[in-house]
Design a protein around this motif. Structure first.
Motif, PDB file in Angstrom:
ATOM      1  N   ARG A   1      -1.559  -4.777  13.127  1.00 56.51           N
ATOM      2  CA  ARG A   1      -1.633  -3.989  14.348  1.00 56.51           C
ATOM      3  C   ARG A   1      -0.767  -2.747  14.234  1.00 56.51           C
ATOM      4  O   ARG A   1       0.057  -2.622  13.338  1.00 56.51           O
ATOM      5  CB  ARG A   1      -1.169  -4.821  15.536  1.00 56.51           C
TER       6      ARG A   1
ATOM      7  N   TRP B   1       0.837  -1.218   0.000  1.00 56.91           N
ATOM      8  CA  TRP B   1       0.000   0.000   0.000  1.00 56.91           C
ATOM      9  C   TRP B   1       0.860   1.252   0.000  1.00 56.91           C
ATOM     10  O   TRP B   1       0.633   2.167  -0.783  1.00 56.91           O
ATOM     11  CB  TRP B   1      -1.012  -0.105   1.144  1.00 56.91           C
TER      12      TRP B   1
ATOM     13  N   HIS C   1       2.157  -0.379  16.086  1.00 54.68           N
ATOM     14  CA  HIS C   1       3.348  -0.598  16.914  1.00 54.68           C
ATOM     15  C   HIS C   1       3.829   0.749  17.445  1.00 54.68           C
ATOM     16  O   HIS C   1       4.118   1.650  16.654  1.00 54.68           O
ATOM     17  CB  HIS C   1       4.462  -1.220  16.077  1.00 54.68           C
TER      18      HIS C   1
ATOM     19  N   HIS D   1      -7.526  -2.657   7.557  1.00 57.08           N
ATOM     20  CA  HIS D   1      -7.171  -2.588   8.979  1.00 57.08           C
ATOM     21  C   HIS D   1      -7.740  -3.745   9.786  1.00 57.08           C
ATOM     22  O   HIS D   1      -7.571  -3.794  10.994  1.00 57.08           O
ATOM     23  CB  HIS D   1      -7.564  -1.232   9.568  1.00 57.08           C
TER      24      HIS D   1
ATOM     25  N   SER E   1       4.561   3.765  14.509  1.00 57.87           N
ATOM     26  CA  SER E   1       3.658   4.905  14.288  1.00 57.87           C
ATOM     27  C   SER E   1       3.350   5.658  15.569  1.00 57.87           C
ATOM     28  O   SER E   1       2.817   6.757  15.539  1.00 57.87           O
ATOM     29  CB  SER E   1       2.336   4.400  13.702  1.00 57.87           C
TER      30      SER E   1
HETATM   31 ZN1  ZEM Z   1      -2.958   1.523   7.462  1.00 54.22          ZN
HETATM   32  N1  ZEM Z   1      -1.992   2.012   9.157  1.00 54.22           N
HETATM   33  N2  ZEM Z   1      -3.596   3.432   7.211  1.00 54.22           N
HETATM   34  N3  ZEM Z   1      -3.812   1.024   5.674  1.00 54.22           N
HETATM   35  N4  ZEM Z   1      -2.280  -0.371   7.649  1.00 54.22           N
HETATM   36  C1  ZEM Z   1      -1.317   1.166   9.989  1.00 54.22           C
HETATM   37  C2  ZEM Z   1      -1.193  -0.217   9.853  1.00 54.22           C
HETATM   38  C3  ZEM Z   1      -1.657  -0.916   8.757  1.00 54.22           C
HETATM   39  C4  ZEM Z   1      -3.360   4.479   8.081  1.00 54.22           C
HETATM   40  C5  ZEM Z   1      -2.430   4.483   9.136  1.00 54.22           C
HETATM   41  O1  ZEM Z   1      -1.964   5.691   9.607  1.00 54.22           O
HETATM   42  C6  ZEM Z   1      -1.894   3.290   9.683  1.00 54.22           C
HETATM   43  C7  ZEM Z   1      -4.518   1.852   4.844  1.00 54.22           C
HETATM   44  C8  ZEM Z   1      -4.944   3.120   5.177  1.00 54.22           C
HETATM   45  C9  ZEM Z   1      -4.495   3.842   6.281  1.00 54.22           C
HETATM   46  C10 ZEM Z   1      -2.508  -1.412   6.769  1.00 54.22           C
HETATM   47  C11 ZEM Z   1      -3.073  -1.316   5.505  1.00 54.22           C
HETATM   48  C12 ZEM Z   1      -3.656  -0.175   5.001  1.00 54.22           C
HETATM   49  C13 ZEM Z   1      -0.769   1.893  11.077  1.00 54.22           C
HETATM   50  C14 ZEM Z   1       0.085   1.285  12.188  1.00 54.22           C
HETATM   51  C15 ZEM Z   1      -1.132   3.212  10.906  1.00 54.22           C
HETATM   52  C16 ZEM Z   1      -0.774   4.330  11.853  1.00 54.22           C
HETATM   53  C17 ZEM Z   1       1.545   1.219  11.739  1.00 54.22           C
HETATM   54  C18 ZEM Z   1       2.433   0.588  12.786  1.00 54.22           C
HETATM   55  O2  ZEM Z   1       2.538   1.171  13.873  1.00 54.22           O
HETATM   56  O3  ZEM Z   1       3.004  -0.478  12.521  1.00 54.22           O
HETATM   57  C19 ZEM Z   1      -4.173   5.608   7.681  1.00 54.22           C
HETATM   58  C20 ZEM Z   1      -4.249   6.977   8.332  1.00 54.22           C
HETATM   59  C21 ZEM Z   1      -4.887   5.213   6.592  1.00 54.22           C
HETATM   60  C22 ZEM Z   1      -5.914   6.029   5.879  1.00 54.22           C
HETATM   61  C23 ZEM Z   1      -7.114   5.554   5.614  1.00 54.22           C
HETATM   62  C24 ZEM Z   1      -4.785   1.190   3.600  1.00 54.22           C
HETATM   63  C25 ZEM Z   1      -5.508   1.841   2.418  1.00 54.22           C
HETATM   64  C26 ZEM Z   1      -4.238  -0.069   3.695  1.00 54.22           C
HETATM   65  C27 ZEM Z   1      -4.192  -1.180   2.692  1.00 54.22           C
HETATM   66  C28 ZEM Z   1      -5.058  -1.301   1.688  1.00 54.22           C
HETATM   67  C29 ZEM Z   1      -2.060  -2.658   7.366  1.00 54.22           C
HETATM   68  C30 ZEM Z   1      -2.199  -4.042   6.762  1.00 54.22           C
HETATM   69  C31 ZEM Z   1      -1.530  -2.337   8.616  1.00 54.22           C
HETATM   70  C32 ZEM Z   1      -0.932  -3.290   9.651  1.00 54.22           C
HETATM   71  C33 ZEM Z   1       0.563  -3.369   9.488  1.00 54.22           C
HETATM   72  C34 ZEM Z   1       1.242  -4.286  10.468  1.00 54.22           C
HETATM   73  O4  ZEM Z   1       2.471  -4.188  10.552  1.00 54.22           O
HETATM   74  O5  ZEM Z   1       0.598  -5.097  11.135  1.00 54.22           O
END
Ligand code: ZEM
Length: 293
Positions: A173, A41, A175, A169, A179
């Motif tokens: 998770r 993404w 972390h 989402h 973030s």
């Molecule tokens: Zn996320 N995402 N995301 N996201 N995301 C996190 C984790 C994951 C936003 C966001 O700030 C954050 C999309 C959209 C948006 C995934 C997929 C997709 C985290 C946590 C944050 C803060 C990161 C960490 O601490 O490791 C925001 C503001 C979004 C706007 C809508 C879209 C679109 C995604 C895919 C299609 C996934 C799978 C995770 C989990 C990552 C992990 O390491 O477990």
């Protein structure tokens, strides 16, 4: 030099290699899948439809300017998981490998099948990344609906697509050391489902300030003794009249969510890419491209 275990363009072999590394008992909830989806993404979500810059060509996160964007903190874990696949199949570009890994991770987590096409090219240096300033383009979780529209409209998505994409989402998770946010959205974060929408629209979410001062939302699930979380941007979907109906529909209709998510995730992976009638990418960035022709 490592020996290639597959012929150029044998994506089925690469898929198998990705599948084989998903199970990671020592890492997070036991799967590399969620962080691979996030890598896919973030590699695509830099696209700007107005300037036609960014997007999934290039694999720019290998370079400091994009890789060091604070939004990309923690994604080195995903790149490290994939490095043995690149070594075993050196013909594949990083940009194809990262997007394919996201698609495979979703499918293997029980999600819909994602239509994916290869042929992306990798930057050979950071010239384009610096010139086009490919950083600071990803959404900021502390913001609201207006910010989400600004960022996702810039990629070319509409309100329904923004909500469908957010359903990712259900995987993984937050972390604290990446973030600043903490915890999973759902109880079973390695299983792709519409649970994120169900929980978002039916539970009572309470604001919570972490010791670091970061603000998120929480629900304590007594059955599983797990604390679940939502980001401020997740809550914004529920509060906005354009987004909210889609949150409810996806929470009620898993098949609809799976269909819409498959479509919009494919679209995300194609941002910034132009193909001819045979599917060959025509806006390659360098002479290393075109291995499908
Ligand atoms: Zn996320 N995402 N995301 N996201 N995301 C996190 C984790 C994951 C936003 C966001 O700030 C954050 C999309 C959209 C948006 C995934 C997929 C997709 C985290 C946590 C944050 C803060 C990161 C960490 O601490 O490791 C925001 C503001 C979004 C706007 C809508 C879209 C679109 C995604 C895919 C299609 C996934 C799978 C995770 C989990 C990552 C992990 O390491 O477990």
């Amino acid at each position: 030099m490592s020996v290639s275990q597959s012929k150029k363009g044998d994506f089925a072999a690469v898929r198998q290699a990705i599948k084989a590394l998903l199970h990671q008992p020592e890492y997070d909830d036991g799967s590399a899948g969620p962080v691979l989806v996030r890598l896919a993404w973030h590699s695509s979500g830099t696209y700007d439809i107005n300037t036609d810059t960014g997007g999934s060509n290039g694999a720019g996160m290998r370079y400091e300017y994009e890789g060091g964007d604070p939004a990309n903190a923690g994604l080195q874990h995903a790149r490290v998981f994939l490095e043995p696949v690149k070594e075993a199949h050196p013909w594949i570009t990083y940009s194809d490998l990262w997007t394919l890994a996201g698609a495979v991770a979703i499918e293997e987590a029980g999600g819909p099948s994602i239509s994916w096409q290869g042929g992306r090219t990798d930057f050979v240096d950071d010239t384009k990344i610096l010139k086009n300033k490919i950083a600071g383009r990803l959404p900021d979780a502390t913001q609201g609906a207006g910010h989400l529209r600004k960022v996702f409209y810039r990629m070319g998505f509409n309100d329904q697509e923004i909500v469908a994409l957010s359903g990712a989402h259900t995987l993984g998770r937050c972390h604290g050391d990446r973030s600043g946010f903490e915890g999973p959205w759902v109880n079973n974060p390695t299983r792709f489902s519409n649970q994120y929408f169900k929980l978002l629209s039916t539970l009572e979410w309470k604001p919570k300030t972490l010791p670091s001062g970061v603000k998120q939302f929480m629900y304590y699930d007594e059955d599983t003794e797990t604390e679940l979380m939502m980001l401020p941007t997740d809550m914004a979907l529920l509060a906005d009249p354009g987004f909210e109906p889609w949150v409810r529909r996806y929470g009620e209709d898993k098949d609809l969510f799976f269909r819409d998510f498959a479509k919009v995730f494919s679209k995300l992976m194609e941002l910034g890419i132009e193909r001819d009638a045979e599917g060959r990418i025509t806006n390659t960035d360098n002479e290393l491209g075109g291995y499908l022709s």
